[in-house]
Each structure stands twice: as C-alpha cells, then as structure tokens.
Design a protein around this motif. Structure first.
Motif, PDB file in Angstrom:
ATOM      1  N   LYS A   7       0.815  -1.219   0.000  1.00 47.52           N
ATOM      2  CA  LYS A   7       0.000   0.000   0.000  1.00 47.52           C
ATOM      3  C   LYS A   7       0.848   1.269   0.000  1.00 47.52           C
ATOM      4  O   LYS A   7       0.320   2.378  -0.108  1.00 47.52           O
ATOM      5  N   TYR A   8       2.159   1.098   0.163  1.00 51.67           N
ATOM      6  CA  TYR A   8       3.039   2.269   0.203  1.00 51.67           C
ATOM      7  C   TYR A   8       3.097   2.946  -1.165  1.00 51.67           C
ATOM      8  O   TYR A   8       3.314   2.292  -2.183  1.00 51.67           O
ATOM      9  N   ASP A   9       2.907   4.264  -1.180  1.00 49.58           N
ATOM     10  CA  ASP A   9       2.969   5.064  -2.404  1.00 49.58           C
ATOM     11  C   ASP A   9       4.379   5.625  -2.544  1.00 49.58           C
ATOM     12  O   ASP A   9       4.796   6.486  -1.763  1.00 49.58           O
ATOM     13  N   SER A  10       5.106   5.142  -3.532  1.00 50.95           N
ATOM     14  CA  SER A  10       6.501   5.542  -3.714  1.00 50.95           C
ATOM     15  C   SER A  10       6.660   7.014  -4.092  1.00 50.95           C
ATOM     16  O   SER A  10       7.781   7.533  -4.129  1.00 50.95           O
ATOM     17  N   ASN A  11       5.553   7.693  -4.367  1.00 48.38           N
ATOM     18  CA  ASN A  11       5.626   9.134  -4.660  1.00 48.38           C
ATOM     19  C   ASN A  11       5.800   9.961  -3.392  1.00 48.38           C
ATOM     20  O   ASN A  11       6.028  11.164  -3.453  1.00 48.38           O
ATOM     21  N   HIS A  12       5.669   9.315  -2.251  1.00 48.19           N
ATOM     22  CA  HIS A  12       5.808  10.003  -0.966  1.00 48.19           C
ATOM     23  C   HIS A  12       7.009   9.433  -0.214  1.00 48.19           C
ATOM     24  O   HIS A  12       7.385   8.276  -0.417  1.00 48.19           O
ATOM     25  N   PRO A  13       7.608  10.223   0.670  1.00 45.12           N
ATOM     26  CA  PRO A  13       8.790   9.756   1.406  1.00 45.12           C
ATOM     27  C   PRO A  13       8.473   8.511   2.238  1.00 45.12           C
ATOM     28  O   PRO A  13       7.484   8.481   2.966  1.00 45.12           O
ATOM     29  N   PHE A  14       9.344   7.520   2.142  1.00 42.23           N
ATOM     30  CA  PHE A  14       9.121   6.287   2.889  1.00 42.23           C
ATOM     31  C   PHE A  14       9.208   6.526   4.393  1.00 42.23           C
ATOM     32  O   PHE A  14       8.446   5.944   5.169  1.00 42.23           O
ATOM     33  N   LYS A  15      10.130   7.385   4.811  1.00 44.05           N
ATOM     34  CA  LYS A  15      10.297   7.635   6.237  1.00 44.05           C
ATOM     35  C   LYS A  15       9.022   8.190   6.864  1.00 44.05           C
ATOM     36  O   LYS A  15       8.691   7.862   8.003  1.00 44.05           O
ATOM     37  N   ALA A  16       8.323   9.048   6.144  1.00 45.25           N
ATOM     38  CA  ALA A  16       7.086   9.622   6.674  1.00 45.25           C
ATOM     39  C   ALA A  16       6.031   8.531   6.837  1.00 45.25           C
ATOM     40  O   ALA A  16       5.295   8.501   7.838  1.00 45.25           O
ATOM     41  N   TRP A  17       5.949   7.646   5.852  1.00 43.62           N
ATOM     42  CA  TRP A  17       4.999   6.524   5.920  1.00 43.62           C
ATOM     43  C   TRP A  17       5.354   5.595   7.080  1.00 43.62           C
ATOM     44  O   TRP A  17       4.487   5.186   7.858  1.00 43.62           O
ATOM     45  N   LEU A  18       6.632   5.296   7.212  1.00 48.75           N
ATOM     46  CA  LEU A  18       7.112   4.436   8.291  1.00 48.75           C
ATOM     47  C   LEU A  18       6.851   5.077   9.650  1.00 48.75           C
ATOM     48  O   LEU A  18       6.401   4.401  10.588  1.00 48.75           O
ATOM     49  N   ARG A  19       7.119   6.358   9.764  1.00 47.51           N
ATOM     50  CA  ARG A  19       6.910   7.058  11.035  1.00 47.51           C
ATOM     51  C   ARG A  19       5.448   6.999  11.459  1.00 47.51           C
ATOM     52  O   ARG A  19       5.145   6.769  12.638  1.00 47.51           O
ATOM     53  N   THR A  20       4.543   7.177  10.512  1.00 51.32           N
ATOM     54  CA  THR A  20       3.123   7.115  10.830  1.00 51.32           C
ATOM     55  C   THR A  20       2.756   5.753  11.407  1.00 51.32           C
ATOM     56  O   THR A  20       2.015   5.661  12.395  1.00 51.32           O
TER      57      THR A  20
END
Length: 204
Positions: A71-84
């Motif tokens: 579900k991760y959108d590679s257009n957005h920073p991975f760290k931000a997704w991970l932090r959430t």
C-alpha cells in the motif's frame, strides 16, 4: 509471495528493495529492517517507558510495515509513511497497556508557570527529549504528537480517543511540566525571581 521465488534487489535502489520485500524476499526484508532500525527505534523509545516496551512496539510496527508495503505510495517519502505506522503502533500500545485510571487525574486546579520559549531554546533537542521521558505518559504523548510528529489537535484526539479540549489541556500541562523539569535540571537558565514572576503572570 511468489511461491518462494527470490526476487533480486539492489541495496542502492530502494524501489527494488521494496519490491523484493513485497515478494517475500527475507534478505530484502532484513536489509530494510536494518536500514530503518535506528530511526524506528528512536520513535518507539519516545512513546514508551522502557526499552522492553519500545522493542515490543518496534517489532509490531515492522510487522505492520511488511504486511502493508504493497500500500506504500513511492511518490511520498518512505520515512514519513514508516513514522506514521510506528507512531500509530506506539499509541495503540499505550491505549492497550497504559491507559489506567490514574492517567485521567485532572491538574486543572494546580498552579503552573508560564511557558518561556526563550529558555526552552537554550537546551538541545536531545536534552528536551530526555526530560520529556519524565513526564506522565498521558501528557507526554500529546506533547510528542503535537510538537515532534506534527499532528494537529483533532488528529491527536482521534488517536488517543479523547476530545480536543482534553488534548489542549494535556498539552498545556505537558509544557508546564517540561518547564518545571528544565528549572529543576538547568536552574542556571532561570533568573532568581523567575518563579515569582511566572506565578503572578498566571494570576492575571
């Protein structure tokens, strides 16, 4: 999982690492885990009281990461997704294990000093985070969510399952407690008449 097939990846190409993780490549998953272990653990340590709790949250968080990488959108920073994911996992852990009745004790009648941003700015971020760990979890979490991780009051209320007014009150109390701790551990930053002026300022 592609029936045990090992998808190759390049450690220097993050997209291939993610693709291999999604395909069930254990080596890629270990690489991703090691790459973001320190960053993730620092988040977990902020929201927990012990190293053991942080490790529980960390492991659960990474399990969610690997289960949801598709579900991760590679257009957005991975760290931000991970932090959430890590923050949400930590808050869920808190709600499950730490939301005791004593956390709901009100301090509305307790006096507190006016928060001085100039004094806060005189100590380092690491020193502030160390002091924050001494704050009661119910207030600490609100402070961290708002100041460190950038959630607004409505989002914090939803995460902690409390109303916005309570979030605002907890935030004020966290700031007051933080300044009290700074006064305790760094008294040289405060003028000798600080306490008198601060308490009088709250009487107006």
């Amino acid at each position: 999982m592609l029936f045990g097939r090992k998808i190759s990846f390049n450690e220097n190409d993050f997209d291939t690492v993610v693709a291999a993780c999604i395909a069930g490549n254990n080596q890629a998953q270990r690489h991703l885990y090691k790459q973001f272990f320190g960053y993730s653990k620092s988040i977990c340590l902020r929201y927990t009281s012990t190293t053991e709790e942080a490790e529980e949250v960390l492991n659960e968080g990474f399990l969610k990461v690997f289960n949801n990488l598709g579900k991760y959108d590679s257009n957005h920073p991975f760290k931000a997704w991970l932090r959430t994911i890590m923050v949400n996992t930590a808050i869920s852990y808190y709600r499950k294990h730490k939301k005791h009745s004593e956390d709901m004790i009100s301090l509305e009648d307790a006096p507190y000093p006016k928060f001085d941003e100039d004094i806060i700015g005189q100590i380092t971020a690491d020193e502030i985070l160390e002091l924050i760990q001494k704050i009661k979890p119910v207030y600490k979490n609100v402070f961290l969510l708002y100041v460190v991780d950038g959630y607004n009051h409505r989002e914090i209320a939803d995460l902690l399952q409390i109303n916005e007014a309570t979030v605002r009150s907890h935030y004020v109390r966290a700031r007051a407690r933080l300044q009290h701790l700074i006064k305790q551990y760094y008294p040289n930053l405060f003028p000798s008449d600080w306490a008198v002026k601060s308490f009088r300022g709250n009487e107006n």
